[in-house]
Design a protein around this motif. Structure first.
Motif, PDB file in Angstrom:
ATOM      1  N   PRO A   1       0.817  -1.224   0.000  1.00 24.24           N
ATOM      2  CA  PRO A   1       0.000   0.000   0.000  1.00 24.24           C
ATOM      3  C   PRO A   1       0.851   1.276   0.000  1.00 24.24           C
ATOM      4  N   LYS A   2       1.994   1.237   0.664  1.00 23.92           N
ATOM      5  CA  LYS A   2       2.865   2.420   0.710  1.00 23.92           C
ATOM      6  C   LYS A   2       3.353   2.785  -0.693  1.00 23.92           C
ATOM      7  N   GLN A   3       3.709   1.787  -1.481  1.00 23.99           N
ATOM      8  CA  GLN A   3       4.184   2.042  -2.841  1.00 23.99           C
ATOM      9  C   GLN A   3       3.054   2.613  -3.705  1.00 23.99           C
ATOM     10  N   ILE A   4       1.843   2.116  -3.525  1.00 23.11           N
ATOM     11  CA  ILE A   4       0.681   2.636  -4.257  1.00 23.11           C
ATOM     12  C   ILE A   4       0.452   4.090  -3.864  1.00 23.11           C
ATOM     13  N   ASP A   5       0.446   4.364  -2.555  1.00 22.04           N
ATOM     14  CA  ASP A   5       0.223   5.729  -2.065  1.00 22.04           C
ATOM     15  C   ASP A   5       1.280   6.690  -2.594  1.00 22.04           C
ATOM     16  N   GLN A   6       2.528   6.265  -2.593  1.00 18.87           N
ATOM     17  CA  GLN A   6       3.611   7.121  -3.092  1.00 18.87           C
ATOM     18  C   GLN A   6       3.443   7.406  -4.574  1.00 18.87           C
ATOM     19  N   SER A   7       3.032   6.412  -5.325  1.00 19.99           N
ATOM     20  CA  SER A   7       2.825   6.600  -6.760  1.00 19.99           C
ATOM     21  C   SER A   7       1.677   7.563  -7.030  1.00 19.99           C
ATOM     22  N   VAL A   8       0.591   7.417  -6.280  1.00 23.84           N
ATOM     23  CA  VAL A   8      -0.549   8.325  -6.430  1.00 23.84           C
ATOM     24  C   VAL A   8      -0.131   9.741  -6.084  1.00 23.84           C
ATOM     25  N   GLU A   9       0.588   9.898  -4.992  1.00 26.28           N
ATOM     26  CA  GLU A   9       1.056  11.226  -4.570  1.00 26.28           C
ATOM     27  C   GLU A   9       1.944  11.850  -5.643  1.00 26.28           C
ATOM     28  N   ARG A  10       2.841  11.074  -6.196  1.00 28.14           N
ATOM     29  CA  ARG A  10       3.757  11.572  -7.224  1.00 28.14           C
ATOM     30  C   ARG A  10       2.977  12.068  -8.444  1.00 28.14           C
TER      31      ARG A  10
ATOM     32  N   LEU B   1      -3.806   5.512 -18.571  1.00 25.95           N
ATOM     33  CA  LEU B   1      -3.860   4.257 -17.820  1.00 25.95           C
ATOM     34  C   LEU B   1      -5.055   3.409 -18.238  1.00 25.95           C
ATOM     35  N   GLU B   2      -6.185   4.063 -18.506  1.00 25.48           N
ATOM     36  CA  GLU B   2      -7.372   3.333 -18.954  1.00 25.48           C
ATOM     37  C   GLU B   2      -7.132   2.634 -20.290  1.00 25.48           C
ATOM     38  N   ARG B   3      -6.228   3.184 -21.092  1.00 23.47           N
ATOM     39  CA  ARG B   3      -5.902   2.575 -22.389  1.00 23.47           C
ATOM     40  C   ARG B   3      -4.763   1.558 -22.283  1.00 23.47           C
ATOM     41  N   GLY B   4      -4.239   1.377 -21.066  1.00 26.12           N
ATOM     42  CA  GLY B   4      -3.185   0.386 -20.873  1.00 26.12           C
ATOM     43  C   GLY B   4      -1.768   0.907 -21.016  1.00 26.12           C
ATOM     44  N   VAL B   5      -1.614   2.217 -21.130  1.00 20.55           N
ATOM     45  CA  VAL B   5      -0.284   2.807 -21.234  1.00 20.55           C
ATOM     46  C   VAL B   5       0.408   2.719 -19.873  1.00 20.55           C
ATOM     47  N   VAL B   6       1.685   2.330 -19.882  1.00 18.20           N
ATOM     48  CA  VAL B   6       2.464   2.279 -18.649  1.00 18.20           C
ATOM     49  C   VAL B   6       3.188   3.615 -18.504  1.00 18.20           C
ATOM     50  N   LEU B   7       2.762   4.390 -17.515  1.00 17.23           N
ATOM     51  CA  LEU B   7       3.381   5.692 -17.276  1.00 17.23           C
ATOM     52  C   LEU B   7       4.786   5.505 -16.711  1.00 17.23           C
ATOM     53  N   PRO B   8       5.714   6.415 -17.055  1.00 15.41           N
ATOM     54  CA  PRO B   8       7.077   6.308 -16.521  1.00 15.41           C
ATOM     55  C   PRO B   8       7.107   6.226 -14.992  1.00 15.41           C
ATOM     56  N   GLU B   9       6.203   6.953 -14.346  1.00 15.13           N
ATOM     57  CA  GLU B   9       6.175   6.977 -12.887  1.00 15.13           C
ATOM     58  C   GLU B   9       5.734   5.640 -12.287  1.00 15.13           C
ATOM     59  N   LEU B  10       5.143   4.784 -13.111  1.00 20.11           N
ATOM     60  CA  LEU B  10       4.588   3.523 -12.615  1.00 20.11           C
ATOM     61  C   LEU B  10       5.286   2.295 -13.183  1.00 20.11           C
ATOM     62  N   GLN B  11       6.442   2.487 -13.790  1.00 21.72           N
ATOM     63  CA  GLN B  11       7.151   1.368 -14.414  1.00 21.72           C
ATOM     64  C   GLN B  11       7.547   0.291 -13.412  1.00 21.72           C
ATOM     65  N   ASP B  12       7.767   0.657 -12.167  1.00 22.45           N
ATOM     66  CA  ASP B  12       8.184  -0.312 -11.154  1.00 22.45           C
ATOM     67  C   ASP B  12       7.017  -1.111 -10.578  1.00 22.45           C
ATOM     68  N   LEU B  13       5.798  -0.754 -10.949  1.00 25.96           N
ATOM     69  CA  LEU B  13       4.622  -1.461 -10.448  1.00 25.96           C
ATOM     70  C   LEU B  13       4.195  -2.555 -11.422  1.00 25.96           C
ATOM     71  N   ASP B  14       3.594  -3.608 -10.898  1.00 24.02           N
ATOM     72  CA  ASP B  14       3.038  -4.638 -11.773  1.00 24.02           C
ATOM     73  C   ASP B  14       1.650  -4.192 -12.237  1.00 24.02           C
ATOM     74  N   ASP B  15       0.993  -5.024 -13.032  1.00 21.43           N
ATOM     75  CA  ASP B  15      -0.321  -4.665 -13.577  1.00 21.43           C
ATOM     76  C   ASP B  15      -1.334  -4.379 -12.473  1.00 21.43           C
TER      77      ASP B  15
ATOM     78  N   GLY C   1      -0.726  -3.327  -9.434  1.00 23.95           N
ATOM     79  CA  GLY C   1      -0.364  -2.054  -8.803  1.00 23.95           C
ATOM     80  C   GLY C   1      -0.810  -0.869  -9.629  1.00 23.95           C
ATOM     81  N   ARG C   2      -0.619  -0.952 -10.949  1.00 22.17           N
ATOM     82  CA  ARG C   2      -1.057   0.138 -11.825  1.00 22.17           C
ATOM     83  C   ARG C   2      -2.571   0.267 -11.808  1.00 22.17           C
ATOM     84  N   LYS C   3      -3.273  -0.854 -11.732  1.00 19.34           N
ATOM     85  CA  LYS C   3      -4.732  -0.818 -11.650  1.00 19.34           C
ATOM     86  C   LYS C   3      -5.179  -0.154 -10.345  1.00 19.34           C
TER      87      LYS C   3
END
Length: 72
Positions: A3-12, A28-42, A44-46
């Protein structure tokens, strides 16, 4: 996903501003992986997408800076 990683990504992403967040949601709705979320799995991005959608739902179709303030 932590959850901390999700929260940090949202904050960023939110630090980029309202209009940028709306565009990030569209991507994100179209499935694009944002640079800020590259370290997250599918999953996590969802989760980030769901959080962003919840946050932005408060503002409706407009961002706070777009709203006209009327003084009485």
């Amino acid at each position: 996903m932590a959850p901390k990683q999700i929260d940090q990504s949202v904050e960023r992403l939110c630090q980029k501003g309202c209009q940028s967040v709306r565009e990030d949601i569209r991507l994100l709705e179209r499935g694009v992986v944002l640079p800020e979320l590259q370290d997250l799995d599918d999953l996590g991005r969802k989760q980030v997408l769901q959080e962003l959608q919840s946050i932005m739902a408060v503002y409706g179709d407009m961002c706070p800076a777009d709203r006209k303030i009327t003084l009485k």
